[in-house]
Design an enzyme around this catalytic site. Structure first.
Site, PDB file in Angstrom:
ATOM      1  N   TYR A  45      34.718 -51.310  -6.080  1.00  0.00           N
ATOM      2  CA  TYR A  45      35.129 -50.702  -4.818  1.00  0.00           C
ATOM      3  C   TYR A  45      34.877 -49.202  -4.874  1.00  0.00           C
ATOM      4  O   TYR A  45      35.636 -48.439  -5.447  1.00  0.00           O
ATOM      5  CB  TYR A  45      36.605 -50.975  -4.514  1.00  0.00           C
ATOM      6  CG  TYR A  45      36.960 -52.432  -4.325  1.00  0.00           C
ATOM      7  CD1 TYR A  45      35.983 -53.396  -4.085  1.00  0.00           C
ATOM      8  CD2 TYR A  45      38.281 -52.858  -4.390  1.00  0.00           C
ATOM      9  CE1 TYR A  45      36.302 -54.732  -3.913  1.00  0.00           C
ATOM     10  CE2 TYR A  45      38.613 -54.200  -4.218  1.00  0.00           C
ATOM     11  CZ  TYR A  45      37.624 -55.129  -3.983  1.00  0.00           C
ATOM     12  OH  TYR A  45      37.958 -56.450  -3.817  1.00  0.00           O
ATOM     13  N   HIS A 112      35.051 -60.874 -11.183  1.00  0.00           N
ATOM     14  CA  HIS A 112      34.853 -60.650  -9.746  1.00  0.00           C
ATOM     15  C   HIS A 112      33.882 -61.656  -9.139  1.00  0.00           C
ATOM     16  O   HIS A 112      34.091 -62.138  -8.016  1.00  0.00           O
ATOM     17  CB  HIS A 112      34.353 -59.219  -9.513  1.00  0.00           C
ATOM     18  CG  HIS A 112      34.663 -58.682  -8.168  1.00  0.00           C
ATOM     19  ND1 HIS A 112      34.684 -57.343  -7.888  1.00  0.00           N
ATOM     20  CD2 HIS A 112      34.971 -59.292  -6.996  1.00  0.00           C
ATOM     21  CE1 HIS A 112      34.993 -57.155  -6.605  1.00  0.00           C
ATOM     22  NE2 HIS A 112      35.158 -58.327  -6.055  1.00  0.00           N
ATOM     23  N   SER A 191      41.198 -60.880   2.923  1.00  0.00           N
ATOM     24  CA  SER A 191      40.773 -60.809   4.331  1.00  0.00           C
ATOM     25  C   SER A 191      41.470 -61.828   5.224  1.00  0.00           C
ATOM     26  O   SER A 191      40.825 -62.495   6.045  1.00  0.00           O
ATOM     27  CB  SER A 191      39.247 -60.969   4.442  1.00  0.00           C
ATOM     28  OG  SER A 191      38.575 -59.886   3.854  1.00  0.00           O
ATOM     29  N   PRO A 192      42.799 -61.973   5.109  1.00  0.00           N
ATOM     30  CA  PRO A 192      43.501 -62.899   6.004  1.00  0.00           C
ATOM     31  C   PRO A 192      43.450 -62.459   7.461  1.00  0.00           C
ATOM     32  O   PRO A 192      43.722 -63.259   8.354  1.00  0.00           O
ATOM     33  CB  PRO A 192      44.936 -62.881   5.465  1.00  0.00           C
ATOM     34  CG  PRO A 192      45.083 -61.519   4.861  1.00  0.00           C
ATOM     35  CD  PRO A 192      43.737 -61.244   4.236  1.00  0.00           C
ATOM     36  N   LEU A 193      43.091 -61.194   7.689  1.00  0.00           N
ATOM     37  CA  LEU A 193      42.974 -60.675   9.059  1.00  0.00           C
ATOM     38  C   LEU A 193      41.524 -60.604   9.516  1.00  0.00           C
ATOM     39  O   LEU A 193      41.208 -59.921  10.499  1.00  0.00           O
ATOM     40  CB  LEU A 193      43.613 -59.290   9.152  1.00  0.00           C
ATOM     41  CG  LEU A 193      45.090 -59.220   8.791  1.00  0.00           C
ATOM     42  CD1 LEU A 193      45.606 -57.793   8.885  1.00  0.00           C
ATOM     43  CD2 LEU A 193      45.901 -60.145   9.684  1.00  0.00           C
ATOM     44  N   GLY A 194      40.630 -61.322   8.795  1.00  0.00           N
ATOM     45  CA  GLY A 194      39.232 -61.301   9.223  1.00  0.00           C
ATOM     46  C   GLY A 194      38.662 -59.904   9.255  1.00  0.00           C
ATOM     47  O   GLY A 194      37.936 -59.541  10.171  1.00  0.00           O
ATOM     48  N   ARG A 195      39.025 -59.104   8.234  1.00  0.00           N
ATOM     49  CA  ARG A 195      38.574 -57.703   8.130  1.00  0.00           C
ATOM     50  C   ARG A 195      38.975 -56.885   9.358  1.00  0.00           C
ATOM     51  O   ARG A 195      38.254 -56.002   9.794  1.00  0.00           O
ATOM     52  CB  ARG A 195      37.068 -57.650   7.893  1.00  0.00           C
ATOM     53  CG  ARG A 195      36.653 -58.232   6.534  1.00  0.00           C
ATOM     54  CD  ARG A 195      35.154 -58.364   6.392  1.00  0.00           C
ATOM     55  NE  ARG A 195      34.797 -58.760   5.039  1.00  0.00           N
ATOM     56  CZ  ARG A 195      34.816 -60.017   4.585  1.00  0.00           C
ATOM     57  NH1 ARG A 195      35.188 -60.992   5.408  1.00  0.00           N
ATOM     58  NH2 ARG A 195      34.477 -60.287   3.345  1.00  0.00           N
ATOM     59  N   PHE A 197      39.507 -57.982  12.483  1.00  0.00           N
ATOM     60  CA  PHE A 197      39.203 -58.556  13.796  1.00  0.00           C
ATOM     61  C   PHE A 197      40.359 -59.387  14.328  1.00  0.00           C
ATOM     62  O   PHE A 197      40.680 -59.332  15.522  1.00  0.00           O
ATOM     63  CB  PHE A 197      37.938 -59.411  13.695  1.00  0.00           C
ATOM     64  CG  PHE A 197      37.343 -59.790  15.018  1.00  0.00           C
ATOM     65  CD1 PHE A 197      36.438 -58.953  15.644  1.00  0.00           C
ATOM     66  CD2 PHE A 197      37.682 -60.982  15.644  1.00  0.00           C
ATOM     67  CE1 PHE A 197      35.890 -59.300  16.872  1.00  0.00           C
ATOM     68  CE2 PHE A 197      37.142 -61.331  16.863  1.00  0.00           C
ATOM     69  CZ  PHE A 197      36.236 -60.485  17.491  1.00  0.00           C
ATOM     70  N   ALA A 200      43.121 -57.756  16.090  1.00  0.00           N
ATOM     71  CA  ALA A 200      42.737 -57.181  17.381  1.00  0.00           C
ATOM     72  C   ALA A 200      42.566 -55.668  17.289  1.00  0.00           C
ATOM     73  O   ALA A 200      42.846 -54.934  18.241  1.00  0.00           O
ATOM     74  CB  ALA A 200      43.751 -57.545  18.470  1.00  0.00           C
TER      75      ALA A 200
END
Length: 265
Positions: A45, A112, A191-195, A197, A200
């Site tokens: 990262y 990784h 990424s449970p929030l879809g990065r 998206f 919202a």
């Protein structure tokens, strides 16, 4: 033990647009205030930037080292880019991570990405040596198959498997969640929030700043974004009924899929 919702520090490496140490440190302050205990980072990262920012934070806040359960990852070569799980490289990655983080031990160390030129049994044996040496507390793998996990645990217990998992990214349901439940392994959903998206936070790649790697992601291109907007609209409706945010609904959905799941948004 860690809480169900941790913090994934990939953003400290600039993947989601420009960042700086001060902003990252304010984020860590807020994570502690909210009771977050699981802190996930990686050598790649940045590369190195995420671990360096976290190490600098620990230098200013020594007590935070004891409050965070630290996980990091190695096994991806930077230049040329490629997967390398050789004993010498994994050890070199770990030593660099420990130095940047300012610690002599991390609770969890992931491979990784799997280097398929080496049997996973051999790689697990190297990680087991690191556990015995006191450099890491437990072994993890990122993005492996259920069959590989079954082979690995025959050599040494595997504490965690990490893969992308969200309402719109469900590959772990094709066997990995069941394998984790059967083998007693924690599944760490990134990424449970879809990065962003599904929270919202934006509607297409054109809303994102220059330098944000999501601008090149197929899911966020205008044509795909229009189709995916229907999913976010449904999340908004459900969230309104529950007096919650779309992000809360998306995370709750992931956590409800299995008792073995934790998340690192």
């Amino acid at each position: 033990l860690v809480g169900e919702v941790g913090f994934g520090a990939m953003s400290f490496g600039g993947f989601f647009g420009p960042t700086d140490m001060a902003t990252s440190h304010r984020t860590l302050d807020q994570a502690l205030e909210l009771g977050v205990t699981h802190l996930d980072t990686a050598m790649i990262y940045g590369p190195h930037t995420s671990e360096e920012f976290i190490g600098a934070y620990f230098g200013k806040n020594p007590a935070a080292r004891k409050r965070f359960v630290i996980a990091t990852k190695g096994g991806i070569a930077i230049n040329p880019r490629g997967f390398d799980n050789s004993p010498a490289f994994l050890r070199d990655c770990l030593e660099g991570s420990l130095r940047r983080l300012g610690v002599d031990h991390v609770a969890l160390y992931y491979v990784h990405r799997r280097d398929h030129s080496l049997p996973i049994e051999e790689v697990t044996g190297v990680l087991a040596d690191l556990v015995r040496e006191g450099k890491i507390g437990a072994i993890g793998y990122s993005e492996i198959s259920p069959a590989s996990l079954e082979r690995a645990v025959k050599v040494h217990p595997v504490a965690a498997v990490q893969s992308e998992y969200s309402i719109w990214s469900r590959d772990p349901e094709q066997g990995m969640l069941a394998a984790c439940e059967q083998l007693g392994v924690t599944f760490v959903a990134y990424s449970p929030l879809g990065r962003g998206f599904l929270a919202a936070n934006f509607s297409s790649a054109t809303d994102l700043p220059e330098g944000d790697h999501r601008r090149t992601h197929p899911r966020f291109q205008p044509d795909a974004a229009v189709a995916n907007a229907a999913l976010v609209a449904a999340l908004r409706q459900i969230a309104a009924l529950l007096n919650a945010t779309p992000a809360q609904v998306a995370i709750a959905w992931v956590l409800a899929r299995s008792q073995r799941v934790v998340t690192i948004p």
